[in-house]
Motif scaffolding. Structure first.
Motif, mmCIF file in Angstrom:
data_model
loop_
_atom_site.group_PDB
_atom_site.id
_atom_site.type_symbol
_atom_site.label_atom_id
_atom_site.label_comp_id
_atom_site.label_asym_id
_atom_site.label_seq_id
_atom_site.Cartn_x
_atom_site.Cartn_y
_atom_site.Cartn_z
ATOM 1 N N TYR A 112 0.839 -1.194 0.000
ATOM 2 C CA TYR A 112 0.000 0.000 0.000
ATOM 3 C C TYR A 112 0.884 1.258 0.000
ATOM 4 O O TYR A 112 1.862 1.333 -0.735
ATOM 5 N N CYS A 113 0.559 2.235 0.835
ATOM 6 C CA CYS A 113 1.239 3.530 0.735
ATOM 7 C C CYS A 113 2.670 3.515 1.253
ATOM 8 O O CYS A 113 3.382 4.510 1.072
ATOM 9 N N TYR B 124 -6.931 -5.183 -5.015
ATOM 10 C CA TYR B 124 -5.522 -5.144 -5.421
ATOM 11 C C TYR B 124 -4.906 -6.534 -5.545
ATOM 12 O O TYR B 124 -3.691 -6.685 -5.517
ATOM 13 N N LEU C 121 1.482 2.582 -4.609
ATOM 14 C CA LEU C 121 0.510 1.766 -3.896
ATOM 15 C C LEU C 121 0.772 0.266 -3.976
ATOM 16 O O LEU C 121 0.750 -0.407 -2.956
ATOM 17 N N ASN C 122 1.012 -0.298 -5.175
ATOM 18 C CA ASN C 122 0.916 -1.761 -5.277
ATOM 19 C C ASN C 122 2.256 -2.480 -5.392
ATOM 20 O O ASN C 122 2.340 -3.537 -6.015
ATOM 21 N N LEU D 104 -2.280 2.169 4.474
ATOM 22 C CA LEU D 104 -3.741 2.004 4.459
ATOM 23 C C LEU D 104 -4.259 1.028 5.505
ATOM 24 O O LEU D 104 -4.930 0.057 5.212
#
Length: 540
Positions: free
Chosen positions: A232-233, A396, A409-410, A494
């Protein structure tokens, strides 16, 4: 665990009715009339239907009580600002409400959906729709005309089929010997707020080095130390270091407007947005208006075109509030890297950051071949909290979301690799296999640049791409531990991932919890783990 009410109100009407027709709303009202719903805490979801058939509503409001699972459907516009606002086709609205989980996630992959509002609640709405605890949604589906057959329930494996490998059990025992309080705090969460966890800790003074995994990464699959959870972040910290590297080479300046490097980003107020604003999350674009909210996993070309036409809200002033940028800002940073270096963002990160740090098992984005080889082992995010059963999700984890870069993010990889990234920063920019940054650049990026701003999600002081420990502002803004030094820097992911480095303590920690819960509960559990870690190492 919540159970369905003993009695549901029978539908007064008979037959099937077109979605969002007057008769359909009557059926919906009859089905939920006696179900509990607290309007003061329910989230408000507005649907604006772009191609509503004749005789059906083109705007409606859904009240969703995340504590009871009750849904109420009201025709017409909302009288107050909604929590989430969708603009979508009639067919996509049917999928949102009555599709299966994978179909619902797919709405964010084709680019035809627009979403505004607090995106974080979409995960909890998805669980509510999937579990349908009161049973009213399935009853309403049976009264809705034009839908395909009911979606089959997700086929999760039998949890009794697999056990952790012996080497994973040995690593757990070693972790519990070195960090007994920390592992006890983690075990208290596994099976309650999260199905599983990965942990990596290194402490320079004591020589402690722990890498462990426990619980399940997905139904039927034990978490292993080499599993690839999504960061995530926390991925954003790696992208920030890419900008830092270009900065020390004289190729970018954080104070420059993004349009200096991306001429197509001029006009409509975009020309005022600087790299500094992006890295400190102080741009004039509120998180609720992120232009990529509804297309976060759409094809790259489509997302790039959406950014070419984005506008800055009139009257907004940068630097006066935290406007966290989940997707659009890091997409721009990736474009800047490509513009000034010539390599793709994925290749630049792999060659200039991951390789020198020894992050051999991390992927900025998976290839289709990697995804297909690992799809049945990739850790899934589960939605937890609120008194309902923990729900595995496809967020995701689909092929599109894993093989299309979602910049910032991913990224996926074991958290030990994320720990190695922070070890590089703790070592003044030198990784295991070479230097990434100069010490002065590390100091510049991890020092306080955003001071005096806070938000409801516990964000406070910030560096250039890094969260900085702000426990001096109170419990709500304590990021990593009540015992962390104020020089500690890191990032969140997140309500699942967390990583930090404490220069004063010589400590690095990286944690992934694959159960997503709301802010207060997530902070409670991460602080419990962080505090126990400092206590175990004699740093409290």
């Amino acid at each position: 665990m919540r159970t369905a009410p003993a009695e549901l109100v029978p539908f007064a009407a008979t037959g099937r009715h077109p979605l969002f027709s007057t008769e359909w709303f009557a059926c919906a009202a009859a089905g939920s009339a006696r179900l509990p719903l607290d309007e003061s805490s329910a989230i408000r979801v507005r649907l604006d239907v772009t191609d509503a058939p004749r005789g059906t509503a083109d705007t409606l409001l859904i009240l969703a009580d995340l504590n009871t699972g009750t849904l109420r459907f009201l025709a017409g516009p909302a009288s107050e600002r909604p929590t989430l606002a969708f603009t979508l086709t009639h067919a996509d609205a049917a999928t949102l409400l009555f599709g299966d989980q994978e179909q619902r996630v797919g709405l964010f992959e084709h680019g035809g959906l627009r979403l505004e509002g607090a995106f974080l609640f979409i995960f909890f709405l998805d669980r509510l729709l999937a579990q349908d605890a009161p049973g009213a949604l399935s009853a309403l589906r049976a009264r809705t005309a034009g839908l395909p057959g009911a979606p089959a329930p997700a086929r999760w494996p039998d949890r009794s089929t697999r056990v952790p490998a012996p080497e994973e059990e040995a690593a757990l025992r070693e972790a519990e010997e070195v960090l007994p309080r920390t592992m006890a705090a983690l075990r208290a969460e596994v099976g309650v707020t999260t199905p599983g966890a990965q942990l990596y800790v290194s402490h320079r003074a004591s020589g402690a080095l722990v890498s462990a995994a426990l619980g399940e990464s997905r139904p039927g699959t034990p978490f292993a130390r080499d599993s690839w959870p999504i960061w995530y972040c926390c991925s954003k910290a790696v992208g920030a270091v890419a900008i830092g590297r270009l900065w020390e080479q004289g190729l970018v300046d954080p104070q420059d407007p993004v349009a200096t490097y991306l001429p197509w980003f001029r006009d409509s107020g975009r020309e005022t947005i600087t790299l500094f604003q992006i890295l400190t999350h102080t741009t004039p674009v509120p998180m609720a208006l992120d232009p990529l909210h509804g297309s976060c996993a759409a094809p790259v070309a489509l997302r790039r075109e959406q950014l070419r036409t984005m506008t800055v809200p009139p009257g907004s002033r940068p630097g006066e509030r935290i406007n966290y940028a989940p997707w659009w800002a890091w997409f721009l940073l990736a474009e800047v890297v490509r513009a000034v270096d010539g390599r793709s963002y994925e290749r630049y990160l792999s060659e200039e950051i991951l390789a020198p740090c020894g992050m051999d098992d991390t992927r900025v984005v998976l290839t289709p071949q990697e995804y297909r080889a690992a799809a049945d082992r990739l850790p899934l995010i589960h939605i937890a909290g609120g008194g309902f059963p923990v729900q595995p999700t496809y967020w995701y984890a689909t092929e599109a979301a894993c093989t299309r870069p979602i910049f910032g993010l991913n990224m996926r990889g074991p958290v030990r690799d994320l720990g190695r990234f922070f070890e590089m920063l703790l070592a003044g920019g030198r990784g295991r296999n070479g230097r990434v940054l100069r010490p002065q650049t590390v100091t510049a990026m991890t020092s306080r640049h955003r001071v005096g701003l806070t938000d409801p999600f516990g964000n406070a002081d910030w560096g250039l791409g890094f969260r900085v420990e702000s426990r001096h502002l109170g419990e709500a803004y304590t990021a990593f531990s009540r015992h962390a030094s104020l020089r500690t820097f890191g990032h969140y992911g997140l309500w699942t991932s967390l990583a930090f480095a404490d220069p004063d303590a010589g400590l690095v920690a990286a944690l992934h919890l694959n159960g997503k819960t709301l802010q207060d509960d997530h902070q409670r559990r991460t602080l419990a783990v962080g505090d126990a870690l400092y206590q175990d190492l004699g740093l409290s």
